[in-house]
Design a protein around this motif. Structure first.
Motif, mmCIF file in Angstrom:
data_model
loop_
_atom_site.group_PDB
_atom_site.id
_atom_site.type_symbol
_atom_site.label_atom_id
_atom_site.label_comp_id
_atom_site.label_asym_id
_atom_site.label_seq_id
_atom_site.Cartn_x
_atom_site.Cartn_y
_atom_site.Cartn_z
ATOM 1 N N ALA A 74 0.830 -1.212 0.000
ATOM 2 C CA ALA A 74 0.000 0.000 0.000
ATOM 3 C C ALA A 74 0.865 1.264 0.000
ATOM 4 O O ALA A 74 0.482 2.287 -0.578
ATOM 5 C CB ALA A 74 -0.933 -0.007 1.200
ATOM 6 N N LYS A 75 2.031 1.173 0.632
ATOM 7 C CA LYS A 75 2.947 2.311 0.674
ATOM 8 C C LYS A 75 4.020 2.206 -0.406
ATOM 9 O O LYS A 75 4.899 3.068 -0.492
ATOM 10 C CB LYS A 75 3.617 2.409 2.050
ATOM 11 N N ASN A 76 3.959 1.122 -1.193
ATOM 12 C CA ASN A 76 4.967 0.907 -2.245
ATOM 13 C C ASN A 76 6.387 0.936 -1.683
ATOM 14 O O ASN A 76 7.296 1.537 -2.278
ATOM 15 C CB ASN A 76 4.816 1.952 -3.356
ATOM 16 N N THR A 77 6.557 0.280 -0.552
ATOM 17 C CA THR A 77 7.830 0.344 0.156
ATOM 18 C C THR A 77 8.190 -1.028 0.701
ATOM 19 O O THR A 77 7.316 -1.768 1.150
ATOM 20 C CB THR A 77 7.758 1.350 1.315
ATOM 21 N N VAL A 78 9.478 -1.344 0.642
ATOM 22 C CA VAL A 78 9.992 -2.530 1.311
ATOM 23 C C VAL A 78 10.963 -2.077 2.390
ATOM 24 O O VAL A 78 11.538 -0.989 2.292
ATOM 25 C CB VAL A 78 10.676 -3.518 0.349
ATOM 26 N N TYR A 79 11.134 -2.933 3.380
ATOM 27 C CA TYR A 79 11.958 -2.591 4.535
ATOM 28 C C TYR A 79 12.943 -3.707 4.829
ATOM 29 O O TYR A 79 12.708 -4.866 4.506
ATOM 30 C CB TYR A 79 11.068 -2.384 5.762
ATOM 31 N N LEU A 80 14.030 -3.318 5.460
ATOM 32 C CA LEU A 80 14.973 -4.292 5.997
ATOM 33 C C LEU A 80 15.275 -3.851 7.420
ATOM 34 O O LEU A 80 15.976 -2.847 7.615
ATOM 35 C CB LEU A 80 16.247 -4.369 5.163
ATOM 36 N N SER A 81 14.756 -4.593 8.379
ATOM 37 C CA SER A 81 15.045 -4.331 9.779
ATOM 38 C C SER A 81 16.284 -5.119 10.160
ATOM 39 O O SER A 81 16.318 -6.340 9.973
ATOM 40 C CB SER A 81 13.860 -4.742 10.653
ATOM 41 N N MET A 82 17.255 -4.421 10.695
ATOM 42 C CA MET A 82 18.544 -5.042 11.010
ATOM 43 C C MET A 82 18.826 -4.876 12.494
ATOM 44 O O MET A 82 18.888 -3.747 12.992
ATOM 45 C CB MET A 82 19.662 -4.391 10.177
ATOM 46 N N ASN A 83 18.971 -5.989 13.176
ATOM 47 C CA ASN A 83 19.246 -5.983 14.611
ATOM 48 C C ASN A 83 20.572 -6.670 14.895
ATOM 49 O O ASN A 83 21.096 -7.403 14.050
ATOM 50 C CB ASN A 83 18.119 -6.712 15.357
ATOM 51 N N THR A 84 21.079 -6.432 16.084
ATOM 52 C CA THR A 84 22.350 -7.033 16.520
ATOM 53 C C THR A 84 23.409 -6.861 15.436
ATOM 54 O O THR A 84 24.065 -7.824 15.008
ATOM 55 C CB THR A 84 22.156 -8.526 16.858
ATOM 56 N N LEU A 85 23.563 -5.662 14.986
ATOM 57 C CA LEU A 85 24.488 -5.390 13.879
ATOM 58 C C LEU A 85 25.922 -5.646 14.296
ATOM 59 O O LEU A 85 26.307 -5.429 15.461
ATOM 60 C CB LEU A 85 24.313 -3.960 13.386
ATOM 61 N N LYS A 86 26.699 -6.097 13.327
ATOM 62 C CA LYS A 86 28.103 -6.434 13.534
ATOM 63 C C LYS A 86 28.952 -5.593 12.577
ATOM 64 O O LYS A 86 28.468 -5.175 11.518
ATOM 65 C CB LYS A 86 28.335 -7.915 13.231
ATOM 66 N N PRO A 87 30.219 -5.388 12.895
ATOM 67 C CA PRO A 87 31.092 -4.652 11.962
ATOM 68 C C PRO A 87 31.118 -5.273 10.564
ATOM 69 O O PRO A 87 31.241 -4.550 9.568
ATOM 70 C CB PRO A 87 32.452 -4.722 12.642
ATOM 71 N N ASP A 88 30.971 -6.591 10.476
ATOM 72 C CA ASP A 88 30.961 -7.268 9.169
ATOM 73 C C ASP A 88 29.738 -6.907 8.335
ATOM 74 O O ASP A 88 29.695 -7.213 7.144
ATOM 75 C CB ASP A 88 31.011 -8.791 9.351
ATOM 76 N N ASP A 89 28.736 -6.303 8.941
ATOM 77 C CA ASP A 89 27.558 -5.862 8.190
ATOM 78 C C ASP A 89 27.795 -4.534 7.463
ATOM 79 O O ASP A 89 26.933 -4.089 6.703
ATOM 80 C CB ASP A 89 26.356 -5.712 9.124
ATOM 81 N N THR A 90 28.937 -3.925 7.703
ATOM 82 C CA THR A 90 29.258 -2.661 7.050
ATOM 83 C C THR A 90 29.338 -2.844 5.539
ATOM 84 O O THR A 90 30.076 -3.695 5.044
ATOM 85 C CB THR A 90 30.592 -2.101 7.580
ATOM 86 N N ALA A 91 28.549 -2.049 4.820
ATOM 87 C CA ALA A 91 28.479 -2.175 3.359
ATOM 88 C C ALA A 91 27.525 -1.110 2.830
ATOM 89 O O ALA A 91 26.824 -0.450 3.606
ATOM 90 C CB ALA A 91 27.978 -3.556 2.953
ATOM 91 N N VAL A 92 27.501 -0.998 1.518
ATOM 92 C CA VAL A 92 26.429 -0.256 0.863
ATOM 93 C C VAL A 92 25.305 -1.245 0.591
ATOM 94 O O VAL A 92 25.539 -2.318 0.044
ATOM 95 C CB VAL A 92 26.904 0.391 -0.448
ATOM 96 N N TYR A 93 24.110 -0.874 0.999
ATOM 97 C CA TYR A 93 22.944 -1.741 0.845
ATOM 98 C C TYR A 93 22.081 -1.225 -0.296
ATOM 99 O O TYR A 93 21.768 -0.029 -0.367
ATOM 100 C CB TYR A 93 22.142 -1.776 2.139
ATOM 101 N N TYR A 94 21.697 -2.157 -1.165
ATOM 102 C CA TYR A 94 20.900 -1.834 -2.332
ATOM 103 C C TYR A 94 19.593 -2.619 -2.302
ATOM 104 O O TYR A 94 19.588 -3.800 -1.943
ATOM 105 C CB TYR A 94 21.629 -2.218 -3.610
ATOM 106 N N CYS A 95 18.519 -1.988 -2.717
ATOM 107 C CA CYS A 95 17.316 -2.769 -2.964
ATOM 108 C C CYS A 95 17.182 -3.000 -4.460
ATOM 109 O O CYS A 95 17.711 -2.228 -5.272
ATOM 110 C CB CYS A 95 16.065 -2.110 -2.379
ATOM 111 N N ALA A 96 16.500 -4.071 -4.800
ATOM 112 C CA ALA A 96 16.374 -4.472 -6.194
ATOM 113 C C ALA A 96 14.998 -5.068 -6.428
ATOM 114 O O ALA A 96 14.407 -5.653 -5.519
ATOM 115 C CB ALA A 96 17.458 -5.487 -6.546
ATOM 116 N N ALA A 97 14.520 -4.927 -7.658
ATOM 117 C CA ALA A 97 13.186 -5.397 -8.026
ATOM 118 C C ALA A 97 13.263 -6.341 -9.221
ATOM 119 O O ALA A 97 13.966 -6.063 -10.199
ATOM 120 C CB ALA A 97 12.288 -4.206 -8.361
#
Length: 124
Positions: A74-97
């Protein structure tokens, strides 16, 4: 054509949380399988999480139990909830369709549209 715009990245300490958003325009998001990829310096762009048109999800082993992909058509939106983040999660994050019929969540070449990316930095 669909345009994707990510937001919500930033700097967070290890153990913290962030929620990324990907807003789509041009066509209804309900027509697309969606995914979140990430790319760290010197590394390949790999899928982190994916969510199909019907709401099925896929997660890379490295983020299972910590990340959650969701969509609000309905909002034309996707989400990524990220918890317990680690230094290895450091990156550029892209969404794709992916406009395809069959869902191949990990096939990078199958995604038709990409956002510009949002930086996530996790400090130790």
């Amino acid at each position: 054509q669909v345009q994707l715009v990510e937001s919500g990245g930033g700097l967070v300490q290890a153990g913290g949380s962030l929620r990324l958003s990907c807003a789509a325009s041009g066509r209804p998001l309900s027509n697309y399988h969606m995914a979140w990829f990430r790319q760290a310096p010197g590394k390949e762009r790999d899928v982190v999480a994916a969510i199909s048109k019907s709401g099925s999800t896929y997660y890379a082993d490295s983020v299972k139990g910590r990340f959650t992909a969701s969509r609000d058509n309905a909002k034309n939106t996707v989400y990524l909830s990220m918890n317990t983040l680690k230094p290895d999660d450091t990156a550029v994050y892209y969404c794709a369709a992916d406009f395809g019929t069959v869902w191949f969540p990990t096939r990078r070449g199958g995604y038709d549209y990409w956002g510009q990316g949002t930086q996530v930095t996790v400090s130790s």
